[in-house]
Design an enzyme around this catalytic site. Structure first.
Site, PDB file in Angstrom:
ATOM      1  N   CYS A  67     -16.622  -3.664  17.124  1.00 30.29           N
ATOM      2  CA  CYS A  67     -15.243  -4.165  17.126  1.00 30.29           C
ATOM      3  C   CYS A  67     -14.494  -3.384  18.190  1.00 30.29           C
ATOM      4  O   CYS A  67     -14.288  -2.186  18.045  1.00 30.29           O
ATOM      5  CB  CYS A  67     -14.610  -3.943  15.760  1.00 30.29           C
ATOM      6  SG  CYS A  67     -12.823  -4.077  15.764  1.00 30.29           S
TER       7      CYS A  67
ATOM      8  N   HIS B  37       4.475   4.731  -4.334  1.00 29.92           N
ATOM      9  CA  HIS B  37       5.897   4.895  -4.625  1.00 29.92           C
ATOM     10  C   HIS B  37       6.184   6.193  -5.364  1.00 29.92           C
ATOM     11  O   HIS B  37       5.399   6.628  -6.208  1.00 29.92           O
ATOM     12  CB  HIS B  37       6.390   3.734  -5.491  1.00 29.92           C
ATOM     13  CG  HIS B  37       6.292   2.403  -4.824  1.00 29.92           C
ATOM     14  ND1 HIS B  37       7.148   2.010  -3.830  1.00 29.92           N
ATOM     15  CD2 HIS B  37       5.425   1.381  -4.987  1.00 29.92           C
ATOM     16  CE1 HIS B  37       6.834   0.790  -3.420  1.00 29.92           C
ATOM     17  NE2 HIS B  37       5.768   0.389  -4.108  1.00 29.92           N
TER      18      HIS B  37
ATOM     19  N   SER C 190       3.533  -4.402  -8.784  1.00 31.82           N
ATOM     20  CA  SER C 190       3.941  -3.160  -8.140  1.00 31.82           C
ATOM     21  C   SER C 190       4.773  -2.357  -9.126  1.00 31.82           C
ATOM     22  O   SER C 190       5.591  -2.932  -9.841  1.00 31.82           O
ATOM     23  CB  SER C 190       4.769  -3.465  -6.893  1.00 31.82           C
ATOM     24  OG  SER C 190       5.021  -2.282  -6.195  1.00 31.82           O
TER      25      SER C 190
ATOM     26  N   ALA D 298       0.795  -1.228   0.000  1.00 39.81           N
ATOM     27  CA  ALA D 298       0.000   0.000   0.000  1.00 39.81           C
ATOM     28  C   ALA D 298       0.829   1.279   0.000  1.00 39.81           C
ATOM     29  O   ALA D 298       0.444   2.284   0.580  1.00 39.81           O
ATOM     30  CB  ALA D 298      -0.991   0.004   1.149  1.00 39.81           C
TER      31      ALA D 298
HETATM   32  C1  LIG Z   1       3.334  -8.333  -2.095  1.00 32.52           C
HETATM   33  C2  LIG Z   1       2.881  -7.168  -2.927  1.00 32.52           C
HETATM   34  C3  LIG Z   1       3.239  -5.867  -2.571  1.00 32.52           C
HETATM   35  C4  LIG Z   1       2.827  -4.785  -3.352  1.00 32.52           C
HETATM   36  N1  LIG Z   1       3.120  -3.525  -2.939  1.00 32.52           N
HETATM   37  C5  LIG Z   1       2.690  -2.473  -3.688  1.00 32.52           C
HETATM   38  C6  LIG Z   1       2.924  -1.144  -3.252  1.00 32.52           C
HETATM   39  O1  LIG Z   1       3.458  -0.916  -2.173  1.00 32.52           O
HETATM   40  N2  LIG Z   1       2.559  -0.126  -4.074  1.00 32.52           N
HETATM   41  C7  LIG Z   1       1.953  -0.345  -5.264  1.00 32.52           C
HETATM   42  O2  LIG Z   1       1.678   0.607  -5.970  1.00 32.52           O
HETATM   43  N3  LIG Z   1       1.675  -1.599  -5.672  1.00 32.52           N
HETATM   44  C8  LIG Z   1       2.015  -2.665  -4.893  1.00 32.52           C
HETATM   45  N4  LIG Z   1       1.739  -3.925  -5.306  1.00 32.52           N
HETATM   46  C9  LIG Z   1       1.064  -4.112  -6.571  1.00 32.52           C
HETATM   47  C10 LIG Z   1      -0.419  -3.847  -6.523  1.00 32.52           C
HETATM   48  O3  LIG Z   1      -0.998  -4.457  -5.403  1.00 32.52           O
HETATM   49  C11 LIG Z   1      -1.036  -4.391  -7.802  1.00 32.52           C
HETATM   50  O4  LIG Z   1      -0.324  -3.904  -8.871  1.00 32.52           O
HETATM   51  C12 LIG Z   1      -2.483  -3.981  -7.955  1.00 32.52           C
HETATM   52  O5  LIG Z   1      -3.226  -4.275  -6.798  1.00 32.52           O
HETATM   53  C13 LIG Z   1      -3.047  -4.694  -9.143  1.00 32.52           C
HETATM   54  O6  LIG Z   1      -4.410  -4.408  -9.248  1.00 32.52           O
HETATM   55  P1  LIG Z   1      -5.301  -5.139 -10.304  1.00 32.52           P
HETATM   56  O7  LIG Z   1      -6.620  -4.478 -10.251  1.00 32.52           O
HETATM   57  O8  LIG Z   1      -4.579  -5.197 -11.584  1.00 32.52           O
HETATM   58  O9  LIG Z   1      -5.351  -6.662  -9.825  1.00 32.52           O
HETATM   59  P2  LIG Z   1      -6.298  -7.380  -8.768  1.00 32.52           P
HETATM   60  O10 LIG Z   1      -6.474  -6.602  -7.559  1.00 32.52           O
HETATM   61  O11 LIG Z   1      -5.753  -8.749  -8.614  1.00 32.52           O
HETATM   62  O12 LIG Z   1      -7.684  -7.436  -9.507  1.00 32.52           O
HETATM   63  C14 LIG Z   1      -7.988  -8.361 -10.517  1.00 32.52           C
HETATM   64  C15 LIG Z   1      -9.410  -8.791 -10.311  1.00 32.52           C
HETATM   65  O13 LIG Z   1      -9.810  -9.598 -11.393  1.00 32.52           O
HETATM   66  C16 LIG Z   1     -10.690 -10.586 -10.951  1.00 32.52           C
HETATM   67  N5  LIG Z   1     -10.712 -11.660 -11.910  1.00 32.52           N
HETATM   68  C17 LIG Z   1      -9.704 -12.471 -12.270  1.00 32.52           C
HETATM   69  N6  LIG Z   1     -10.117 -13.372 -13.165  1.00 32.52           N
HETATM   70  C18 LIG Z   1     -11.412 -13.139 -13.386  1.00 32.52           C
HETATM   71  C19 LIG Z   1     -12.397 -13.752 -14.227  1.00 32.52           C
HETATM   72  N7  LIG Z   1     -12.109 -14.789 -14.991  1.00 32.52           N
HETATM   73  N8  LIG Z   1     -13.652 -13.259 -14.189  1.00 32.52           N
HETATM   74  C20 LIG Z   1     -13.976 -12.203 -13.411  1.00 32.52           C
HETATM   75  N9  LIG Z   1     -13.069 -11.583 -12.613  1.00 32.52           N
HETATM   76  C21 LIG Z   1     -11.800 -12.040 -12.599  1.00 32.52           C
HETATM   77  C22 LIG Z   1     -10.111 -10.975  -9.625  1.00 32.52           C
HETATM   78  O14 LIG Z   1     -11.082 -11.584  -8.795  1.00 32.52           O
HETATM   79  C23 LIG Z   1      -9.617  -9.628  -9.088  1.00 32.52           C
HETATM   80  O15 LIG Z   1     -10.557  -9.022  -8.238  1.00 32.52           O
HETATM   81  C24 LIG Z   1       2.085  -5.016  -4.513  1.00 32.52           C
HETATM   82  C25 LIG Z   1       1.701  -6.318  -4.835  1.00 32.52           C
HETATM   83  C26 LIG Z   1       2.068  -7.378  -4.034  1.00 32.52           C
HETATM   84  C27 LIG Z   1       1.583  -8.738  -4.339  1.00 32.52           C
END
Ligand SMILES: Cc1cc2nc3c(=O)[nH]c(=O)nc-3n(C[C@H](O)[C@H](O)[C@H](O)COP(=O)(O)OP(=O)(O)OC[C@H]3O[C@@H](n4cnc5c(N)ncnc54)[C@H](O)[C@@H]3O)c2cc1C
Ligand SMILES: Cc1cc2nc3c(=O)[nH]c(=O)nc-3n(C[C@H](O)[C@H](O)[C@H](O)COP(=O)(O)OP(=O)(O)OC[C@H]3O[C@@H](n4cnc5c(N)ncnc54)[C@H](O)[C@@H]3O)c2cc1C
Lengths: 502, 424
Positions: free
Chosen positions: A415, A53, A352, A50
């Site tokens: 809570c 950066h 990230s 979270a």
């Molecule tokens: C350990 C770790 C530390 C991190 N630290 C940071 C940080 O400090 N700062 C930062 O900027 N970023 C950080 N990141 C990166 C950041 O968390 C991600 O880049 C970001 O959350 C990605 O968001 P998203 O919406 O692409 O993916 P997600 O949040 O994974 O969303 C994808 C969604 O798609 C849905 N989905 C998948 N397949 C299907 C399907 N077939 N049908 C319908 N829905 C589907 C899933 O259920 C999910 O809700 C970190 C990541 C990790 C793992």
């Protein structure tokens, strides 16, 4: 079967999908946001560090670097408009021992190339003054004043609510299964709720974005490898770290850091381990140990007994080389409308700094649509504002009094560790995108995240949820299908029911 | 209608809070108020529907709610004021109290003396660093107890219990009564951590296996618990590779210890003992902040409610005297130290003059079990001033010993008193 034809279907409601929904809601488009889970934000967005950066880390010239720096600049306005808890408190990369000092210079240079403002190299003495608990062998630090921290759950929920306010539809527990094609043109999706038609489909499926694009025949060589990161969370009352402290980065990750959440809890992590299973967010003994050793390097006085929670997240690490020639980045973001398939906005490898970048990615998607000839007409009544709902714990006493006076349910604490009230829970169940599971409430109110980890509130929350939803407590779940809390009534209660039925 | 100032305000209405309020009133405190966050009085006893309460005080074997009811009746008879469904959020060292409730709104008032009686909470999965996934079906034993005994629902059908604490053993029996399958109870230590009585009545009588030196090494299942992996541990409590065993189940109950609930105490500046997790108290149950007293599980975790009641009488009496400004001549305190095989002693110090009035009771827990004749001794330097003999001592069972009044002279000269366990 939904006979409506949408203009855009967004697949995946993590921070990226939710931001795209919100930015597109500005235009006269019929938009549907879907997710396979029972709530928004149950993928990677629910478990990460979270940090907003500053942008000195990604390879200069990469799409990642561009999105990071552009996204970072957007956060003040964004957080203010959407009511996302966000603090631009700056961050430090900490060098321990003389041998790590050169890494700071390298990061500083990279930051300059990426256009990161407000960086400063400071001495070990200065850092010891600012964070007295730091390892005495600290030799220097890179200070980036534009770094920050945000509430990752609100970062998805708030834009999604704002999108709904501006006409976007949300369908949860709706899984993408394949594309409906007309030749090489996407005309909708096959979902677990049947066919859904649309002119555009956005792939924001996070860790499953490779599987989604492969269904359209795009980038068969693209593969996401889940890379697990584990964490410890500490009790606010025992440890209060004021700063975001990174170690110098390694080849694979930014290293195990010590940071604070917008909620005031110190967290340490993550480690980095490649795994095979995209659902395996379990924590391991070895992993936690690695996190612990890593964090002690920065803060030797940490005590494990003050840990109140552990969790793990999966980085959706991709393998797409940077599209710009000469840039040495083998795992860049994909943000494209592919040549071979029309009607698809394809994203992939949004690891990230994906949280920081999400609003920039959303703007980029708007630009791509315009470039593809989509005529985007602004709604005259688009409302960019989503007001946050009151959080009892954060209010000054005078305001608590008014809140409770106006609505007594805000006077009942449900809570005890986090002082979350019944009023807050009711407000989330009645929100534009209703919270229907325990975890959904947890992510929105932070209930159950304190030192008793729900031991006190779970029975109470189950009761409130079932009352509000008009369903049996037996149907209440932690996070949707297959995760119910209770199995059946006790014998005595069963007997009572049997009697009542007679 | 609430007053602005009370003689004694008691925070929490478990057996400790109720007994403190009763005694404060009987000692002449006029305005006594009990503040309780639940919607009824009685604290944790309301969900302890099993027997085993009151054997010492009432010479009767009562279920928890019946034990509580005796005190609930008494507080009402005595005219103690009650504020239910109200949680104290802030307490200052000057005894200003800030509470919130749905019925009375935000309440602010002051007290001449305060009794802390907030009880304790259960240790959780994270505090024992339990690896694995994070599905539904992992509950602390007390949460499961509330679901079954108060809400009337079963938290699962096939359970493993981690920890041989009393609540875990009691719940193993309760779930068995209800038709659930309890696979086994695991304990990482080489000895039982709860009462032997509960082992006999809750596990042995129901053929529920207890495995000492074992723990859970992994939780399996993404949505709901599907199994736990169990492993044997060595003397350093580390898993022994190759001893892993996977037990299919849908529920894991944790009975891995209780922690006194002192977040509020800290706000008032009350100093806490890292070993007990509760405030440092003297022989009147006063904390380091004058006028703030403490009683019950908020001080240290008791295994019998009768001792909670006894300690709370003392705290209630002391609070009343303080409020009425009948403060005794202060002769300085003598510290109590933990000697051989003693984990902690409560109180942490006694007033030298206190022996002029009565014998002084100490309560302690041992670090290691000894299953043979032992003596518990209190000494002042070389001189032994109290001794009691026991057939055994166990970490799960609290030990009491009285310092007799006749030790008065020795205690006047002593720098500190030391409590130790000796063989024979
Ligand atoms: C350990 C770790 C530390 C991190 N630290 C940071 C940080 O400090 N700062 C930062 O900027 N970023 C950080 N990141 C990166 C950041 O968390 C991600 O880049 C970001 O959350 C990605 O968001 P998203 O919406 O692409 O993916 P997600 O949040 O994974 O969303 C994808 C969604 O798609 C849905 N989905 C998948 N397949 C299907 C399907 N077939 N049908 C319908 N829905 C589907 C899933 O259920 C999910 O809700 C970190 C990541 C990790 C793992
Ligand atoms: C599951 C279980 C089984 C047991 N079995 C036995 C047995 O068989 N026999 C036996 O003799 N003893 C038994 N005991 C021990 C005995 O019940 C406890 O020692 C006793 O209840 C402790 O009393 P207490 O008043 O200190 O705490 P509690 O009973 O926990 O009461 C504390 C009260 O304070 C309230 N409170 C806390 N914080 C606040 C706040 N900020 N504002 C307002 N109110 C607050 C709580 O709501 C609660 O009602 C058992 C204990 C447990 C937990």
């Amino acid at each position: 079967m939904n006979s409506k034809a949408y203009d855009v279907i967004i697949v995946g409601a993590g921070v990226v999908g939710c931001m795209i929904a919100r930015f597109l809601s500005r235009y006269k488009l019929d938009i549907l946001l879907i997710d396979k889970e029972a709530d928004l934000c149950m993928g990677t967005t629910a478990s990460n560090t979270a940090i907003i950066h500053a942008g000195y880390d990604p390879v200069p010239g990469s799409l990642k670097a561009a999105m990071n720096v552009r996204g970072n600049r957007m956060w003040d306005t964004l957080a203010a408009e959407l009511g996302i808890p966000f603090e631009r408190r700056g961050d430090y990369v900490v060098a321990v021992g003389k041998e790590e000092l050169p890494s700071l210079d390298a990061l500083y240079d990279k930051g300059m190339q990426n256009g990161v403002p407000g960086m400063l190299l400071i001495s070990g003495d200065e850092l010891r003054r600012r964070e007295p608990g730091i390892n005495p062998e600290v030799s220097g630090a890179l200070w980036a004043s534009t770094g920050g921290i945000a509430d990752p759950f609100a970062a998805a929920v708030a834009p999604a609510e704002n999108a709904v306010r501006n006409g976007v539809e949300v369908m949860l527990e709706t899984e993408f299964q394949g594309f409906l094609m007309d030749g090489s043109r996407v005309v909708g999706i096959q979902s677990s709720r049947g066919e859904l038609r649309s002119r555009w489909v956005v792939n924001s499926a996070g860790i499953y974005s490779d599987a989604v694009m492969h269904k359209a025949g795009i980038r068969p060589e693209f593969k996401i490898t889940p890379r697990r990161g584990e964490y410890y969370v500490f009790d606010r009352a025992d440890i209060a770290i004021n700063n975001v402290l990174f170690p110098v980065p390694t080849k694979v990750s930014k290293g195990i850091l010590v940071t604070t959440t917008v909620h005031g809890n110190t967290i340490i992590g993550p480690n980095a381990q490649n795994i095979d299973d995209k659902e395996d967010r379990s924590v391991t003994r070895e992993g936690l140990n690695e996190v612990w050793q890593g964090a002690r390097k920065l803060l030797p006085q940490l005590e494990l007994k003050h840990a109140i929670a552990v969790f793990a997240g999966l980085r959706p690490a991709g393998n797409a080389p940077c599209a710009t020639a000469g840039v040495d980045c083998k795992n860049d973001y994909i943000i494209e409308i592919p040549d071979s398939v029309s009607g698809l906005v394809n994203l992939g490898g949004i690891e990230s700094p994906g949280l920081v970048s999400a609003p920039a990615i959303a703007e980029r998607v708007v630009e791509l649509l315009q470039d593809a000839g989509e005529r985007l007409v602004e709604k005259h009544d688009w409302d960019p504002i989503r007001s946050p709902r009151p959080r009892f714990r954060e209010l000054p006493k005078e305001e608590q009094k008014i809140l409770v006076h106006n609505d007594p349910s805000y006077g009942r604490i449900v809570c005890r560790c986090e002082s979350v009230t019944e009023g807050e829970i009711l407000a989330e169940i009645r929100a534009p995108i209703p919270a229907r599971t325990y975890d959904a409430l947890k992510r929105r109110t932070w209930l159950g995240t304190g030192r008793c980890q729900g031991g006190f509130d779970i029975p109470r929350v189950v009761e409130i949820l079932s009352r509000e939803l008009g369903l049996s407590p037996l149907e209440m779940s932690k996070k949707g299908v297959g995760s119910r809390f209770l199995t059946r009534p006790t014998k005595e209660v069963e007997a009572d029911h049997a009697e009542a039925d007679v | 209608m609430l007053k602005q100032m009370y003689d004694v305000v008691v925070i929490g209405s478990g057996p400790a809070g109720l007994a403190a309020a009763v005694e404060a009133k009987k000692q002449g405190a006029e305005d006594v108020l009990v503040i309780e966050r639940a919607q009824e009085l009685g604290g944790i006893l309301q969900q302890c529907i099993h027997n085993g309460f009151g054997v010492e005080i009432f010479k009767e074997d009562l279920p928890g709610p019946a034990y509580a009811q005796r005190f609930i009746d008494e507080v009402y008879q005595l005219g103690v004021e009650i504020l239910l469904d109200a949680m104290v959020l802030d307490l200052s060292s000057g005894r200003r109290i800030y509470a919130t409730s749905s019925q009375s709104g935000i309440v602010e008032l002051s007290a001449r003396a305060v009794v802390l009686a907030m009880g304790c909470r259960e240790r959780t999965r994270a505090q024992i660093h339990l690896p694995g996934s994070r599905p539904a079906g992992v509950y602390t034993a007390g949460t499961a107890q509330r679901f079954v005994n108060i809400e009337g629902y079963m938290p699962g059908s096939r359970c493993v219990v981690l920890g041989s604490g009393d609540i875990g053993m009691i719940m193993a029996r309760r779930l068995t009564f209800e038709g659930a399958q309890v696979e086994r109870v695991l304990e990482i230590m080489p000895f039982l951590t709860g009462l032997m009585r509960n082992y006999v009545q809750c596990l042995r009588d129901f053929d529920i296996p207890l495995q000492l030196r074992h723990t859970v090494s992994r939780i399996v299942g993404n949505n709901r618990v599907e199994a736990v992996e169990v492993v044997q541990v060595n003397e350093n409590r580390e898993p022994i590779a190759g001893t892993e065993e996977v037990i299919p189940c849908d529920t894991l109950l944790l009975s891995v210890g209780l922690i006194p609930e002192n977040e509020l105490s800290r706000k008032a500046g009350v100093a806490l003992d890292p070993i007990t997790g509760g405030p440092y108290v003297d022989e009147r149950m006063q904390t380091n902040i004058s006028g703030i007293f403490a009683a019950g599980n908020v001080v240290h975790v008791y295994d019998l409610v009768d001792w909670v009641t006894e300690a709370a009488y003392l705290a209630g009496r002391s609070a009343a005297h303080y409020a009425l400004e009948e403060r005794r001549r202060f002769a300085g305190r003598v510290r109590l130290e933990s000697g051989n095989n003693v984990r902690y002693v409560v109180p942490h110090a006694i007033d030298r003059e206190s022996l002029a009035e009565a014998d002084q009771r100490l309560q302690l827990r041992v670090s290691e079990p000894i299953e043979e004749r032992v003596s518990v001794e209190v000494s002042a330097g070389e001189e032994r001033i109290a001794r009691s003999v026991h057939r055994y001592v166990r970490p799960g069972e609290m030990v009491s010993i009285d310092i007799p009044q006749k030790a008065y002279d020795t205690v006047q000269r002593a720098e500190s008193l030391r409590v130790s366990i000796r063989s024979g």
